[in-house]
Enzyme design. Structure first.
Site, PDB file in Angstrom:
ATOM      1  N   GLU A  25      -0.815  28.915 -38.400  1.00 60.08           N
ATOM      2  CA  GLU A  25      -1.584  27.779 -38.894  1.00 60.08           C
ATOM      3  C   GLU A  25      -0.721  27.098 -39.944  1.00 60.08           C
ATOM      4  O   GLU A  25      -0.693  27.508 -41.097  1.00 60.08           O
ATOM      5  CB  GLU A  25      -2.914  28.238 -39.513  1.00 60.08           C
ATOM      6  CG  GLU A  25      -3.791  27.052 -39.879  1.00 60.08           C
ATOM      7  CD  GLU A  25      -4.861  27.352 -40.925  1.00 60.08           C
ATOM      8  OE1 GLU A  25      -5.802  26.566 -41.032  1.00 60.08           O
ATOM      9  OE2 GLU A  25      -4.741  28.347 -41.655  1.00 60.08           O
ATOM     10  N   ASP A  50      -3.101  33.016 -40.408  1.00 60.14           N
ATOM     11  CA  ASP A  50      -3.889  32.106 -41.223  1.00 60.14           C
ATOM     12  C   ASP A  50      -3.070  31.548 -42.386  1.00 60.14           C
ATOM     13  O   ASP A  50      -2.292  32.273 -43.007  1.00 60.14           O
ATOM     14  CB  ASP A  50      -5.101  32.868 -41.780  1.00 60.14           C
ATOM     15  CG  ASP A  50      -6.056  31.973 -42.532  1.00 60.14           C
ATOM     16  OD1 ASP A  50      -6.753  31.193 -41.873  1.00 60.14           O
ATOM     17  OD2 ASP A  50      -6.095  32.055 -43.772  1.00 60.14           O
TER      18      ASP A  50
END
Ligand code: GLC
Length: 529
Positions: free
Chosen positions: A260, A210
């Site tokens: 990401e 993330d």
């Protein structure tokens, strides 16, 4: 089992996998409380196997107060009781694997929940303590320390700083409930490598990272100077050192990463994909691209060109749990995606959007690399406008109510045409019965049938192997390319019907051809050369 895992032989399954994103809270509700859970996922594994995906990416399923849908993790080694137990997660990983489906977990290294033991200890220990060094605590500016330590804006609007009772401020790039970790601290690094091991040892095959470009911050946390490159909290060079050590951990287990990484600069993006760093990263340029032949071709070409020098496979993504659902976006006047452009009540033509989404599905599934599907994309679900009193996303509240937030793409899936026994945590629109999986399953013209057929062909047709792609000469507004092993994909975005290039067999089309066998507007075809 090996038969179900075609890329097993090379160990490079992540180079071409079709990966399905499971937003656990909204996938399937096993215990009838209106919230999705692991029991629900386990009961739907046959559906996922039938759909034909190679891996599941689970958004955070760890203990969390859910201030940001689980991206505020209180304990990485505990499954949130609302979802199940660690034992169930282990069973789920093993059962999926029996069906030939690998598991990817989501690690959120930039921040933890304000309920994480480390942050609670840091608050209790006070200024100057070693506990606070794991985070970014600073005195404020101004005469009485009443001003934030710097001017960084939050990814969720507002400031990135919150002041605590003793007068110090702490940094949070997202919501105040998500304090940022200090990645210059060796304990932070060690802990995350342990967490990676913890999950690899439980049989996961991959890790989604993330906010992967945000972890390390510029020394001294300087103010943001417009035009200075890079931004003091994005894409700092030190971050690559973190990922080189992570790669060594992944290599011990044969695991793969997907980062990401939202970065407009393709050269800087590719640095994350060097052979000793991340295996793959999400392709947000493709996701944000408007429905326009020239722009799409350019996005594909740039993607392939930026990945080639580092030898990493591209990824193809049309939507996820953070963005407007594909059929809604493609039915709007502005078909690109931009966070800043999210507003209430933007008109959309769902019939048009659905036609384009069907064509886009064939486009993305035909490109060389791995491909991501977000739960409900295979059902053609539209974005939902959530009633104001039911919105939960902090992005909405932090924008002062201007931004509808991301709940509209997170509504629980309609499995059957019947109204669910328990009220789902986000309301399902009444007309969603028409999208139910049990109805689409028996309708050969449904979005679900299209995805099943396409994923099956993608897995079994020789034409989909190899990484090369060559463009075919076609009319303007039409995209056509051939893969090295003889698959041709044509997408017509122009008003005029398009002639199909020479081929021996039509494998699949996203909609009917016209009476002359030509491809109508917003339709795609897969052909065998
Ligand atoms: C990522 C996640 C998003 C989350 C944010 C903060 O962008 O995809 O859902 O809010 O990180 O963790």
């Amino acid at each position: 089992m090996a038969d179900n895992l075609p890329s097993e032989a090379t160990g490079d399954w992540w180079r071409s996998a079709a990966i399905y994103e499971v937003y656990v809270r909204s996938f399937a509700d096993g215990d009838g409380d209106g919230t999705g859970d692991l029991a629900g996922v386990r009961s739907r594994l046959p559906y996922l196997a039938e759909l034909g995906v190679d891996a599941l990416w689970f958004t955070p399923w760890y203990l969390s107060p859910l201030a940001d849908g689980g991206y505020d993790v209180a304990d990485y080694r505990v499954i949130d009781p609302a979802f199940g137990t660690l034992g169930e997660a282990e069973k789920l990983i093993a059962e999926a694997r029996e069906l030939g489906i690998r598991t990817i977990v989501d690690i959120v290294p930039n921040h933890v929940s304000d309920q994480h033991a480390w942050f609670r200890a840091a608050l209790a220990a006070g200024p100057g303590s070693p506990e606070r060094e794991l985070f970014h605590f600073r005195p404020g500016r101004g005469e009485n320390g009443e001003l934030a330590p710097n001017d960084w804006p939050s990814q969720f609007a507002g400031s990135t700083w919150t002041r605590v009772e003793d007068g110090e401020w702490y940094l949070h790039l997202f919501a105040p409930e998500q304090p940022d970790l200090n990645w210059a601290h060796p304990v932070v690094r060690r802990e995350h490598e342990d967490v990676l091991r913890f999950w690899f040892e439980r049989g996961v095959a991959g890790v989604r990272i993330d906010s992967a470009a945000l972890l390390t911050k510029a020394d001294g946390l300087p103010d943001f100077v417009e035009g200075r490159d890079p931004h003091p909290y994005i894409d700092q060079d030190e971050i690559h050192d973190v990922y080189r050590s992570w790669r060594a951990v992944a290599d011990e287990y044969g695991g793969a990463f997907v980062g990401e990484v939202w970065l407009p600069d393709s050269e800087r993006f590719a640095r994350y994909l060097r052979p000793d760093e991340l295996h793959t990263a999400f392709n947000f340029n493709f996701l944000s691209c408007p429905w326009d032949a020239t722009r799409l071709r350019q996005a594909v070409e740039e993607t392939l060109a930026e990945h080639a020098p580092v030898g990493a496979p591209a990824t193809w993504v049309l939507c996820n749990h953070d963005v407007t659902r594909t059929v809604t976006r493609y039915g709007r006047e502005d078909t690109g995606f931009d966070f800043a452009a999210k507003t209430f009540g933007t008109p959309t033509d769902l019939e048009l959007g659905t036609r384009r989404a069907r064509a886009a599905a064939l486009l993305s599934l035909a490109l060389p690399g791995s491909v991501y599907l977000y739960q409900g994309e295979e059902l053609g679900l539209p974005e939902v406008e959530i009633p104001l009193d039911r919105i939960q996303d902090p992005m909405h509240f932090r924008s002062g109510g201007r931004d509808p937030g991301r709940d509209g793409c997170r509504v629980p899936l309609p499995w059957t045409a019947e109204v669910p026994a328990a009220e789902p945590w986000l309301p399902q629109p009444e007309d969603w019965a028409a999208y139910a999986a049990d109805i689409q399953e028996v309708d050969p013209s449904s979005m679900l049938s299209l995805y099943r057929t396409a994923l099956d062909l993608r897995r079994h047709e020789a034409g989909f192997t190899g990484s090369a792609l060559s463009w075919l000469p076609v009319a303007s507004g039409v995209l056509a390319f051939a893969r090295s092993e003889g698959l041709i994909c044509v997408v017509n975005l122009a008003a005029e019907p398009a002639e199909l290039p020479a081929h021996s067999l039509t494998l699949l089309t996203s909609g009917p051809l016209d009476v002359d066998g030509r491809l109508p507007q917003d339709t795609a075809a897969w052909l065998r050369a």
